[in-house]
Each structure stands twice: as structure tokens, then as C-alpha cells.
Enzyme design. Structure first.
Site, mmCIF file in Angstrom:
data_model
loop_
_atom_site.group_PDB
_atom_site.id
_atom_site.type_symbol
_atom_site.label_atom_id
_atom_site.label_comp_id
_atom_site.label_asym_id
_atom_site.label_seq_id
_atom_site.Cartn_x
_atom_site.Cartn_y
_atom_site.Cartn_z
ATOM 1 C CG HIS A 292 -3.390 -2.125 -3.359
ATOM 2 N ND1 HIS A 292 -2.312 -2.940 -3.137
ATOM 3 C CD2 HIS A 292 -3.706 -1.596 -2.162
ATOM 4 C CE1 HIS A 292 -1.996 -2.914 -1.856
ATOM 5 N NE2 HIS A 292 -2.835 -2.109 -1.240
ATOM 6 C CG HIS B 98 -5.151 -6.861 0.625
ATOM 7 N ND1 HIS B 98 -5.160 -5.955 -0.414
ATOM 8 C CD2 HIS B 98 -4.055 -6.585 1.365
ATOM 9 C CE1 HIS B 98 -4.102 -5.168 -0.304
ATOM 10 N NE2 HIS B 98 -3.419 -5.526 0.762
ATOM 11 C CB ALA C 254 1.690 -0.085 4.353
ATOM 12 C CB SER D 70 -0.881 0.056 1.248
ATOM 13 O OG SER D 70 -1.723 -1.049 1.303
ATOM 14 C CE1 TYR E 101 -9.099 -5.189 1.840
ATOM 15 C CE2 TYR E 101 -7.270 -5.951 3.180
ATOM 16 C CZ TYR E 101 -7.788 -5.070 2.265
ATOM 17 O OH TYR E 101 -7.000 -4.068 1.764
ATOM 18 C CD GLU E 102 -8.843 -6.463 -2.554
ATOM 19 O OE1 GLU E 102 -9.297 -6.101 -3.649
ATOM 20 O OE2 GLU E 102 -7.625 -6.555 -2.315
HETATM 21 N N1 HPA Z 1 -2.881 -2.529 11.135
HETATM 22 C C1 HPA Z 1 -3.092 -3.420 10.140
HETATM 23 N N2 HPA Z 1 -2.675 -3.244 8.899
HETATM 24 C C2 HPA Z 1 -1.983 -2.129 8.641
HETATM 25 C C3 HPA Z 1 -1.726 -1.159 9.616
HETATM 26 C C4 HPA Z 1 -2.196 -1.369 10.935
HETATM 27 O O1 HPA Z 1 -2.007 -0.553 11.844
HETATM 28 N N3 HPA Z 1 -1.006 -0.168 9.018
HETATM 29 C C5 HPA Z 1 -0.850 -0.535 7.723
HETATM 30 N N4 HPA Z 1 -1.439 -1.726 7.488
#
Ligand code: HPA
Length: 278
Positions: free
Chosen positions: A64, A86, A116, A33, A88-89
Site C-alpha cells: 500500500h 486499515h 483483495a 492490496s 487494524y493499523e
Molecule cells: N482473509 C481476510 N482478508 C483477506 C484474505 C483472507 O483470506 N485474503 C485477502 N484479504
């Protein structure tokens, strides 16, 4: 819903990619991300929209874009995925890891995964990089493994070893490069949660107590499949936010994307440095 991948399905997608690229990639790169900027470092780039590829799990998440970029990075043939998909999608674990299978079939030897992540370790700060030295596969422990289902023996063993998921030599190279370029490179354990909700303070205190340094919603399925396929892995998290262990601050996707833009130049330096030494 594609629950399991078949070899035919993988090879159909692989053939579609192969027909568009100039040389088989040695290196695969998956950008997390806000980290898509790295794709612009690719030379002689051929760009493929993933919507043109059969079977591809197209991402729906802002930040994305869904592009494969083939070309050269520091003289290495590379295939870069800008915009992962992902769990969750709504896709299955096997389906979101199709890109790694395609990389494997194209002959990729080394996969660099980036993401990220939220800092669970209180000494980590947003904007820093973390070398992933190990991971905690919480979603997999709950039964969602990309390797669930019939094992494709052509691709790897039924019970792959995960004791050295993150390649020690590649980790050592990353440390060397960070030192030379005076980059802050933290190290630690990445935990993958299914998301898409961010964690509660109680979730985060639990994660901290079981040894997690950074948390996110990706990477672990891809690394599991890469190791099954015998691909060496280097994993780097860009710390985008401090996890909210006390409930005093909130986490947003916008914050994550913004941090990614700041992290990208350091990430490019680190990855270029590692590639030069391969
Ligand atoms: N939690 C989960 N996923 C993440 C976070 C977070 O704080 N930051 C970036 N992706």
C-alpha cells in the site's frame, strides 16, 4: 488518535488536494492490496504522496504505497487512491475513511472500491473477480462504525439507508462488460473483519453459514461513508486465495499481493469498460 472527523479537518485536507489537481474528479477509485497497478492506467496523471497531506491516515502496510493519483480514465476525471489505510493499523474508523470524505468534498459522484479477498464460497478460485452485491458489516455491528459520533449534517443524514449500498445500474454495467470481454465475474456478499490475523477454520465456517462469499479487512467502512455522502458505489473483489475452511492450507500476505498482480489486468479491463459506458 483522531476519533471523529470535523468538517474543518476534512476541508483542510480537501483544500490541500484541490490545490494540487487540475480538475475536480467525478470518479473516485480505491485500490486494494496488490491492485495498485491500476493507477498506471491514469492519463495526465498528477501524483501526490499522502505523507504531504494534513490529517491523512498514512498506511504502514507493504503493498500500500500511499499515493493519490489525479487525472483521466476513459475521459472521466478521476482521483485514485493507491494504498488505503486499515482499521487494524490503529486509526479510528472515521479516520481511515477521510479519503472518502475528501472525495465527497471534491465532488466525486461515483466511487469504485476494490480489494483483495479470500474466497469463502468454495466455487470461487484465486485470480477471479467478484462483483460485490452486498456486504456484511460485522465490525460495524460490533460498534465500530465510521459514522459513530456527532453527525456532520452537511455531509449526510444521521441514519443513512444501506438497502442498496452497491449501485444496481453500476452492477449491471459491470456484468455487461464482463460478458463482452469474457471475464469471469462472480457475484456475492463481502464481509469485513477487523483483522489483521487471518481467519480460523471455525471463523470461516461461521462466515459461510451466514451467507458470506468473500472475506477481507477493508471496503465496508469506505462504502458506509460513501453512501452516507450520497456517492454511488461499485465494489469489486479480486479473489486472492481460497479461505481455509478445513485448516489444510495457510494464507499469507505475500500470496495476496502476488495474486493481485495477476488480477490487475482483468480489473483494468472491467473498470475501463464500465467507465466507457457511464
Ligand atoms: N482473509 C481476510 N482478508 C483477506 C484474505 C483472507 O483470506 N485474503 C485477502 N484479504
Amino acid at each position: 488518535m483522531i476519533e471523529y472527523l470535523t468538517l474543518e479537518m476534512i476541508d483542510q485536507t480537501t483544500d490541500a488536494v484541490r490545490s494540487r489537481i487540475q480538475a475536480p474528479p467525478r470518479l473516485g477509485l480505491i485500490l486494494g492490496s496488490g491492485l495498485g497497478g491500476l493507477a498506471s492506467a491514469v492519463e495526465d496523471a498528477v501524483s501526490i504522496s499522502v505523507t504531504e497531506l494534513p490529517n491523512w491516515p498514512v498506511s504502514t502496510v507493504p503493498g500500500h504505497v500511499g499515493r493519490l493519483v489525479a487525472g483521466k480514465l476513459e475521459g472521466q476525471t478521476a482521483l485514485v487512491l493507491q494504498g488505503r489505510t486499515h482499521f487494524y493499523e490503529g486509526y479510528s474508523m472515521a479516520h481511515i475513511t477521510l479519503p472518502v470524505r475528501v472525495m465527497q468534498r471534491l465532488g466525486v459522484e461515483i466511487l469504485i472500491v476494490t480489494n483483495a479477498a479470500g474466497a469463502v464460497n468454495p466455487t470461487f478460485e484465486p485470480g477471479e473477480l467478484m462483483l460485490i452485491t452486498d456486504h456484511l458489516n460485522l465490525v460495524g455491528m460490533a460498534g465500530h462504525s465510521p459514522l459513530r459520533g456527532p453527525n456532520l449534517d452537511e455531509l449526510g443524514p444521521r441514519f443513512p439507508d444501506m438497502s442498496r449500498a452497491y449501485d444496481r445500474e453500476l452492477c449491471a454495467l459491470a456484468r455487461q462488460v464482463a460478458k463482452e470481454h469474457r471475464l469471469v465475474l462472480r457475484e456475492g456478499v463481502y464481509a469485513c473483519l477487523a483483522g489483521p490475523s487471518f481467519e480460523t477454520p471455525a471463523d470461516l465456517r461461521f462466515l459461510r453459514s451466514i451467507g458470506v462469499d468473500a472475506v477481507g479487512m477493508s471496503t465496508v467502512p469506505e462504502v458506509t461513508v460513501a453512501r452516507h455522502g450520497g456517492i454511488r458505489v461499485l465494489g469489486i473483489s479480486g479473489i486472492s486465495n481460497k479461505a481455509n475452511l478445513d485448516g489444510d492450507t495457510i494464507t499469507t500476505h505475500e500470496e495476496v499481493l502476488l495474486a493481485g498482480e495477476k488480477i490487475t489486468p482483468q480489473l483494468i479491463t472491467l473498470i475501463r469498460g464500465v467507465l466507457k459506458r457511464l
